[in-house]
Design an enzyme around this catalytic site. Structure first.
Site, PDB file in Angstrom:
ATOM      1  N   LYS A  81       0.862  -1.187   0.000  1.00 34.72           N
ATOM      2  CA  LYS A  81       0.000   0.000   0.000  1.00 34.72           C
ATOM      3  C   LYS A  81       0.891   1.228   0.000  1.00 34.72           C
ATOM      4  CE  LYS A  81      -4.474   1.059   0.556  1.00 34.72           C
ATOM      5  NZ  LYS A  81      -5.654   0.339   0.096  1.00 34.72           N
ATOM      6  N   GLY A 175     -24.151   4.029   4.319  1.00 36.79           N
ATOM      7  CA  GLY A 175     -23.304   4.647   3.301  1.00 36.79           C
ATOM      8  C   GLY A 175     -23.727   4.245   1.906  1.00 36.79           C
ATOM      9  N   GLY A 177     -22.418   5.339  -1.070  1.00 39.43           N
ATOM     10  CA  GLY A 177     -21.389   5.888  -1.954  1.00 39.43           C
ATOM     11  C   GLY A 177     -21.192   4.987  -3.153  1.00 39.43           C
ATOM     12  N   VAL A 179     -19.738   2.085  -3.590  1.00 42.53           N
ATOM     13  CA  VAL A 179     -20.079   0.680  -3.362  1.00 42.53           C
ATOM     14  C   VAL A 179     -21.516   0.547  -2.838  1.00 42.53           C
ATOM     15  CG1 VAL A 179     -19.516  -1.396  -2.016  1.00 42.53           C
ATOM     16  CG2 VAL A 179     -17.662   0.047  -2.905  1.00 42.53           C
ATOM     17  N   TYR A 181     -24.216   2.435  -2.942  1.00 43.08           N
ATOM     18  CA  TYR A 181     -25.330   2.723  -3.845  1.00 43.08           C
ATOM     19  C   TYR A 181     -25.502   1.599  -4.870  1.00 43.08           C
ATOM     20  CZ  TYR A 181     -28.215   4.818  -7.426  1.00 43.08           C
ATOM     21  OH  TYR A 181     -29.208   5.040  -8.350  1.00 43.08           O
TER      22      TYR A 181
END
Ligand code: NAD
Length: 343
Positions: A81, A175, A177, A179, A181
């Site tokens: 990462k 949430g 957003g 993902v 939605y």
């Protein structure tokens, strides 16, 4: 700056590289947790941390998380990462320089988007290195926005947990957003009832347009439902929210849902089934992996659908070995990574 090896989140990481610096006009960290299974893949997070120490903590923890997620998803990838915590120059130039730094790692680390990064940023990186994914590809090739595949993986997992159908079942989604939605849309298409909360009015409105009822942001976890799906930020499951949970099953796309390891045990004590986050939200990295390896788009969906039976196997292992689901998942991947190290 603290020695990464002495950091509490250090977990035998193979390499931690500080990139950029004052003179370069940007600063970041690339943490390579493991390349035992393949090149360390994981996105680049752009975040305004309170300190470099906090940036290092995030890079160490998130890179280890990617090793686990990639190994669990059976991908030929290790875990890494990047975090970028300072940009004082033109953004394109900063990402070009970061691309040079990724190139210098010679393919040990492959980057992509994470929180705060865009396709445009990845394009700037791609001007300097080929060790990058998350860029829309030509028709038929895997690539682009990973969130539809993340949502699909969560959706098939939810269906499996509810016995094969969501028809008439109530799902509380935290949430709506990228993902959340898309998950709501899939659930709605198959006849689920939705309760949704979001701090963002616009995102809440589009969920309402699907017929969702709403709950307040601080009570969505307590909503009476068949399943609670955390799709906002991490660490939402803690001593207080677990006490108040209104659903017997949890399965969502958010990363790092458990605030602490103890919260996994708290869920078991309450008789709540928890689908480990990194098992069910791997659809995005499955898509990124196929893109990086130049595979056609149509291999991705089958791999994402395979998340559901894999989740059921992890839950079985947890039950038969008296572990929490998260512990069972961790054990499976640790064994896989250790076996790859031996080869
Ligand atoms: P996003 O930013 O598009 O969506 C997050 C949504 O959560 C936003 O609508 C935001 O307003 C809302 N939100 C923030 N705080 C909230 C709160 N307290 N209560 C309710 N809603 C709140 O991000 P995303 O890409 O949809 O990612 C969602 C989660 O899934 C993150 O944890 C992310 O790390 C994880 N994830 C995403 C992907 C992917 O493919 N995008 C892959 C794996 C994991």
């Amino acid at each position: 700056m603290m020695d990464p090896k002495k950091h509490p989140s250090f977990d035998g990481h193979e390499d931690v590289v500080f990139v950029g610096g004052e003179a370069e006009g940007y600063a970041g960290i690339v943490a390579i947790h493991s390349t035992a299974i393949g090149p360390a893949a994981g996105g680049c997070r752009i975040w305004d941390y309170d300190s470099t120490e906090d940036a290092l903590t995030d890079a160490l923890r998130l890179s280890r998380g990617m090793s686990y997620k990639n190994a669990m998803a059976d991908l030929p990838l290790g875990g890494g990462k990047a975090v970028i915590y300072k940009i004082n120059i033109d953004r394109v130039e900063a990402f070009q320089k970061f691309g040079d730094a990724v190139e210098k790692l010679g393919g040990r680390y492959i980057t992509a988007e994470d929180v705060g990064a865009s396709v445009a940023d990845m394009r700037a990186i791609a001007g300097r290195t080929s060790y990058v994914a998350g860029i829309p590809k030509e028709h038929g090739q895997a690539g682009g926005d990973p969130s539809p595949m993340t949502a699909l993986g969560v959706f098939v997992s939810i269906k499996a947990l509810l016995g094969g159908s969501v028809q008439g079942r109530t799902i509380a989604v935290q949430g709506a957003g990228a993902v959340g939605y898309k998950l709501c849309k899939l659930l709605n298409e198959e006849g689920a009832k939705l309760i949704v909360a979001d701090v963002n009015e616009k995102n809440l409105e589009r969920a309402k347009a699907l017929g969702a009822t709403t709950a307040s942001v601080d009570r969505i976890h307590a909503a009476g439902a068949d399943l609670f799906s955390p799709c906002a930020l991490g660490a939402g499951l803690n001593a207080r929210t677990i006490r108040e949970l209104g659903a017997p099953i949890i399965c969502g796309g958010a990363n790092n849902q458990l605030a602490t390891d103890d919260d996994g045990a708290r869920l078991v004590a309450r008789g709540i089934t928890y689908a480990p986050d990194y098992v069910v939200n791997a659809g995005g990295i499955i898509n990124v992996s196929a893109e990086y390896l130049g595979e056609p788009a149509d291999v991705v969906e089958d791999r994402v659908r395979a998340i559901a039976p894999r989740l059921l196997r992890v839950l079985e292992t947890a039950k038969s070995e008296s572990l929490t689901p998260h512990q069972a998942a961790d054990r499976i991947v640790r064994e896989r990574i250790a076996a790859a190290k031996k080869n």
